[in-house]
Design a protein around this motif. Structure first.
Motif, PDB file in Angstrom:
ATOM      1  N   PHE A   1      12.235 -49.770 -37.133  1.00 26.75           N
ATOM      2  CA  PHE A   1      12.046 -48.606 -36.268  1.00 26.75           C
ATOM      3  C   PHE A   1      12.284 -48.913 -34.792  1.00 26.75           C
ATOM      4  O   PHE A   1      12.872 -48.087 -34.088  1.00 26.75           O
ATOM      5  CB  PHE A   1      10.664 -47.983 -36.494  1.00 26.75           C
ATOM      6  CG  PHE A   1      10.588 -47.173 -37.754  1.00 26.75           C
ATOM      7  CD1 PHE A   1      11.309 -45.998 -37.880  1.00 26.75           C
ATOM      8  CD2 PHE A   1       9.813 -47.588 -38.821  1.00 26.75           C
ATOM      9  CE1 PHE A   1      11.254 -45.239 -39.039  1.00 26.75           C
ATOM     10  CE2 PHE A   1       9.758 -46.855 -39.988  1.00 26.75           C
ATOM     11  CZ  PHE A   1      10.478 -45.674 -40.106  1.00 26.75           C
ATOM     12  N   PRO A   2      11.856 -50.095 -34.277  1.00 31.81           N
ATOM     13  CA  PRO A   2      12.235 -50.389 -32.893  1.00 31.81           C
ATOM     14  C   PRO A   2      13.745 -50.418 -32.666  1.00 31.81           C
ATOM     15  O   PRO A   2      14.229 -49.899 -31.653  1.00 31.81           O
ATOM     16  CB  PRO A   2      11.606 -51.770 -32.656  1.00 31.81           C
ATOM     17  CG  PRO A   2      10.436 -51.813 -33.577  1.00 31.81           C
ATOM     18  CD  PRO A   2      10.883 -51.074 -34.799  1.00 31.81           C
ATOM     19  N   ILE A   3      14.489 -51.000 -33.604  1.00 30.45           N
ATOM     20  CA  ILE A   3      15.949 -51.071 -33.425  1.00 30.45           C
ATOM     21  C   ILE A   3      16.579 -49.691 -33.564  1.00 30.45           C
ATOM     22  O   ILE A   3      17.365 -49.255 -32.719  1.00 30.45           O
ATOM     23  CB  ILE A   3      16.553 -52.069 -34.428  1.00 30.45           C
ATOM     24  CG1 ILE A   3      16.104 -53.496 -34.085  1.00 30.45           C
ATOM     25  CG2 ILE A   3      18.079 -51.973 -34.420  1.00 30.45           C
ATOM     26  CD1 ILE A   3      16.530 -54.542 -35.096  1.00 30.45           C
ATOM     27  N   LEU A   4      16.215 -48.967 -34.643  1.00 31.95           N
ATOM     28  CA  LEU A   4      16.773 -47.634 -34.850  1.00 31.95           C
ATOM     29  C   LEU A   4      16.398 -46.713 -33.698  1.00 31.95           C
ATOM     30  O   LEU A   4      17.234 -45.955 -33.187  1.00 31.95           O
ATOM     31  CB  LEU A   4      16.262 -47.058 -36.168  1.00 31.95           C
ATOM     32  CG  LEU A   4      16.672 -45.612 -36.480  1.00 31.95           C
ATOM     33  CD1 LEU A   4      18.184 -45.483 -36.578  1.00 31.95           C
ATOM     34  CD2 LEU A   4      16.001 -45.126 -37.765  1.00 31.95           C
ATOM     35  N   GLY A   5      15.131 -46.792 -33.264  1.00 30.28           N
ATOM     36  CA  GLY A   5      14.666 -45.895 -32.217  1.00 30.28           C
ATOM     37  C   GLY A   5      15.316 -46.130 -30.873  1.00 30.28           C
ATOM     38  O   GLY A   5      15.407 -45.205 -30.063  1.00 30.28           O
TER      39      GLY A   5
ATOM     40  N   TRP B   1       4.653 -56.550 -28.680  1.00 32.29           N
ATOM     41  CA  TRP B   1       4.828 -57.098 -27.333  1.00 32.29           C
ATOM     42  C   TRP B   1       6.302 -57.253 -26.956  1.00 32.29           C
ATOM     43  O   TRP B   1       6.736 -56.760 -25.915  1.00 32.29           O
ATOM     44  CB  TRP B   1       4.165 -58.468 -27.245  1.00 32.29           C
ATOM     45  CG  TRP B   1       2.699 -58.475 -27.035  1.00 32.29           C
ATOM     46  CD1 TRP B   1       1.956 -57.585 -26.313  1.00 32.29           C
ATOM     47  CD2 TRP B   1       1.773 -59.457 -27.537  1.00 32.29           C
ATOM     48  NE1 TRP B   1       0.633 -57.950 -26.340  1.00 32.29           N
ATOM     49  CE2 TRP B   1       0.489 -59.083 -27.066  1.00 32.29           C
ATOM     50  CE3 TRP B   1       1.915 -60.602 -28.320  1.00 32.29           C
ATOM     51  CZ2 TRP B   1      -0.645 -59.832 -27.371  1.00 32.29           C
ATOM     52  CZ3 TRP B   1       0.785 -61.343 -28.621  1.00 32.29           C
ATOM     53  CH2 TRP B   1      -0.484 -60.962 -28.158  1.00 32.29           C
ATOM     54  N   VAL B   2       7.048 -57.952 -27.803  1.00 31.42           N
ATOM     55  CA  VAL B   2       8.445 -58.233 -27.474  1.00 31.42           C
ATOM     56  C   VAL B   2       9.256 -56.932 -27.446  1.00 31.42           C
ATOM     57  O   VAL B   2      10.123 -56.746 -26.580  1.00 31.42           O
ATOM     58  CB  VAL B   2       9.053 -59.246 -28.460  1.00 31.42           C
ATOM     59  CG1 VAL B   2      10.542 -59.434 -28.192  1.00 31.42           C
ATOM     60  CG2 VAL B   2       8.323 -60.592 -28.343  1.00 31.42           C
ATOM     61  N   GLY B   3       8.970 -56.033 -28.394  1.00 34.54           N
ATOM     62  CA  GLY B   3       9.658 -54.746 -28.393  1.00 34.54           C
ATOM     63  C   GLY B   3       9.428 -53.991 -27.094  1.00 34.54           C
ATOM     64  O   GLY B   3      10.362 -53.430 -26.503  1.00 34.54           O
TER      65      GLY B   3
ATOM     66  N   GLU C   1       5.980 -60.194 -21.332  1.00 39.25           N
ATOM     67  CA  GLU C   1       5.919 -59.553 -22.646  1.00 39.25           C
ATOM     68  C   GLU C   1       6.921 -60.122 -23.639  1.00 39.25           C
ATOM     69  O   GLU C   1       6.759 -59.936 -24.848  1.00 39.25           O
ATOM     70  CB  GLU C   1       6.146 -58.045 -22.506  1.00 39.25           C
ATOM     71  CG  GLU C   1       4.898 -57.289 -22.086  1.00 39.25           C
ATOM     72  CD  GLU C   1       5.070 -55.791 -22.236  1.00 39.25           C
ATOM     73  OE1 GLU C   1       4.381 -55.188 -23.077  1.00 39.25           O
ATOM     74  OE2 GLU C   1       5.900 -55.221 -21.496  1.00 39.25           O
ATOM     75  N   VAL C   2       7.948 -60.774 -23.172  1.00 40.33           N
ATOM     76  CA  VAL C   2       8.946 -61.339 -24.089  1.00 40.33           C
ATOM     77  C   VAL C   2       8.672 -62.816 -24.357  1.00 40.33           C
ATOM     78  O   VAL C   2       8.624 -63.256 -25.517  1.00 40.33           O
ATOM     79  CB  VAL C   2      10.371 -61.141 -23.534  1.00 40.33           C
ATOM     80  CG1 VAL C   2      11.387 -61.877 -24.406  1.00 40.33           C
ATOM     81  CG2 VAL C   2      10.715 -59.656 -23.475  1.00 40.33           C
TER      82      VAL C   2
END
Length: 606
Positions: A387-391, A242-244, A303-304
């Motif tokens: 993966f969210p950060i890298l992506g 959700w937050v991502g 969502e956040v």
């Protein structure tokens, strides 16, 4: 809009198809703003029936009957049973892996047949797309019997875990005394986990179709964690999703998404409300203030903030309110029928919200601070965020799905431009569907109306930020563009590999090269403009111009701010482009058919 008949644009198709490309895009963008895709109500009814009967009812019946629980209509007896949640996840993975959940049917470019997935992935010589060239034993881009065996084994392994009865769990009995249904046997989850990874290394399409970035961690938690830690880890997983997704909507893209999404919603019957999402319909189709509020209050903020409330709240009424907000949020998305049609995913998340945060509330010892070890907490958070950060920093390295940009508007995308008659060469590619134009004709559309319908999807792309850049590159590179057939890359991809969920990495240069091996386009016959997502900290998007016969022939960038400032039909001409590299060779000449049409002053029946 009728129940059976589509809501077609108010144009005379033969005349319309001879107009310049961007004039066609203007007419169809205005039409989309009022009518969306124009699908008949019958299509939405089919989706609703599939969602209720096959997915929801079917999943609950399977989960309850195989777990020795009361019949499905005794909701109070099963809604908070952990094994039901586990089996609903397995049921979802099974349907997604077969190809009859998300990215299914006409709204995803599948008309005849409506199912991709297994029809492609269980067939030899279809295209497979490995995620990384450095992984050993994955060379090649065609599916063999080894790949088919891996895929079928995945389906069987998921089905075995799904249909097997639960087993006793000491950690569950300690946390929930009196529970008799148990949990899915952890040993039965090893095979689905391993096979999903192996299939993904051979073909990223299957991994992404199964939504491995979300369901693989859940299966792992089911298999290795004691019950209380498992529930808390599942809470962390859904909150990260959700937050991502919410964080990915920061920036200039997402406001562009909301107006065409609302315009396409059959649950919005009021034309005035659809028009209100645009600044000055029909002259200015940029998002209005209403659309901005819908995007960043009803979307990003919800969502956040709401998931963080759910993760940390120990107040019963605050948690209940937050659960209600997230359930309504997901049901609203279902009601809009977005083109990737992630309906099952949204229903699952609505149920997961209730199950996790009301079935096992924080104040009963299931809060994030109740994990058995702080090191486990750090490990879970790090693992879920990598993966969210890298992506988002390197979108070229990670699919937009693990990057949690599911519907943020910041997508890798592409459009194809074919010389007259060249699109037919795609029929040389081994696959289980025809070109979508031919699917619509076989479904009953007249050829000209089928073409108008296909161009309606292209106009949808122009209503998003990256569409203005993609068409700017087309106009700059192809002076003969009005005589070419232009196709939306995501829809085309669906007809070739049986799946797409908005991920442009599935139809990038590797995909184009795989298609070319069988299609054998001549230079200039198939030109693709492809763009990567905008990275965090960057103000530009990076594009490529790819000739299917020659490979990449140009690279460059455009500024996102200049893309979102323009109208979908580019009335002021192409936005500024910064070319960073050009293939050192003469420009590709227009094919003879286009030169002939230009000499005689005709456009093309695309």
């Amino acid at each position: 809009m009728g129940f059976i008949e589509p809501d077609l644009p108010a144009v005379e198709p033969e005349h319309f198809l001879r107009l310049p490309l961007m004039e066609r895009m203007r007419i169809l963008a205005v039409n989309w703003a009022e009518h969306g895709f124009g699908s008949p109500r019958m299509v939405h009814t089919i989706y609703i029936l599939k969602l209720i009967v096959l997915y929801a009812l079917g999943g609950i019946v399977v989960a309850t009957t195989t777990s020795h629980l009361p019949a499905f209509w005794h909701v109070s007896e099963w809604w908070n049973q952990p094994i039901v949640y586990q089996k609903v996840i397995l049921w979802t993975v099974l349907l997604e892996s077969i190809g009859i959940a998300g990215s299914w049917g006409p709204l995803a470019g599948k008309v005849k047949p409506m199912t991709g997935g297994i029809r492609f992935w269980a067939r030899p010589r279809t295209i497979r797309l490995r995620p990384w060239t450095w992984v050993p034993f994955t060379a090649g881009d065609r599916r063999g019997w080894f790949d088919i065996t891996l895929y079928i084994a995945l389906l069987v392994s998921v089905a075995v875990a799904l249909f097997s009865p639960g087993v006793h769990s000491d950690s569950l009995s300690a946390a929930v005394p009196g529970n008799t249904s148990g949990l899915v046997n952890p040993a039965l989850l090893i095979a689905p986990i391993v096979l999903l990874v192996l299939n993904g290394l051979r073909d990223k399409t299957i991994f992404l179709a199964a939504r491995g970035e979300q369901y693989l961690p859940a299966l792992f938690f089911f298999a290795v964690l004691p019950f209380v830690d498992m529930i808390i880890a599942l809470k962390l997983l859904i909150v990260v999703v959700w937050v991502g997704a919410g964080v990915s909507k920061f920036g200039k893209h997402f406001s562009q998404v909301v107006p065409p999404m609302v315009s396409n919603s059959p649950s919005v019957p009021f034309t005035w409300f659809k028009r209100a999402h645009y600044r000055d319909f029909p002259r200015d189709l940029r998002p209005s203030r209403i659309a901005d509020v819908m995007a960043h209050v009803g979307g990003t903020t919800v969502e956040v903030i709401t998931p963080l409330v759910l993760l940390f709240s120990t107040n019963r009424w605050l948690t209940l309110a937050a659960v209600a907000v997230m359930v309504i949020f997901h049901l609203f998305i279902v009601s809009t029928f977005p083109l990737a049609v992630p309906l099952e995913w949204n229903v699952l998340f609505a149920y997961a919200t209730v199950f996790l945060f009301l079935g096992f509330p924080n104040w009963h010892g299931y809060g994030v601070f109740d994990l058995s070890s702080p090191w486990l907490a750090l490990g879970l958070i790090a693992g879920l965020l990598i993966f969210p950060i890298l992506g988002n920093f390197r979108p070229d390295k990670v699919s937009f799905l693990p990057s949690m940009r599911q519907y943020a508007g910041n997508w890798a995308s592409a459009v194809w431009a074919f010389a007259p008659g060249a699109e037919g060469k795609l029929d040389r590619v081994t696959r289980s569907a025809k070109n979508q134009i031919d699917q619509f004709v076989e479904f009953g559309y007249e050829p000209a109306w089928a073409e108008v319908t296909m161009q309606q999807v292209v106009a949808w792309r122009t209503m998003h930020s990256q569409g203005r850049g993609l068409f700017s590159v087309l106009l700059k590179n192809l002076p003969d563009i009005d005589a070419r057939t232009v196709r939306e890359g995501e829809f085309l991809c669906n007809s070739v590999i049986g799946f797409n969920f908005g991920d442009g990495h599935l139809h990038n240069a590797d995909f184009i090269a795989a298609v070319q091996r069988e299609a054998r386009f001549e230079p200039g016959e198939a030109i693709v403009v492809w763009v990567e997502s905008q990275a965090w900290g960057s103000t530009v998007q990076h594009y490529q111009v790819i000739d299917a016969a020659l490979g990449v022939i140009e690279r460059g960038t455009w500024k996102v701010a200049e893309a979102v400032a323009e109208q979908p039909w580019l009335p002021n001409g192409p936005i500024p482009l910064a070319v960073t590299w050009t293939r050192p060779q003469p420009a590709v000449p227009a094919p003879a058919e286009i030169r002939d049409q230009q000499q005689h002053g005709h456009g093309a029946l695309a």
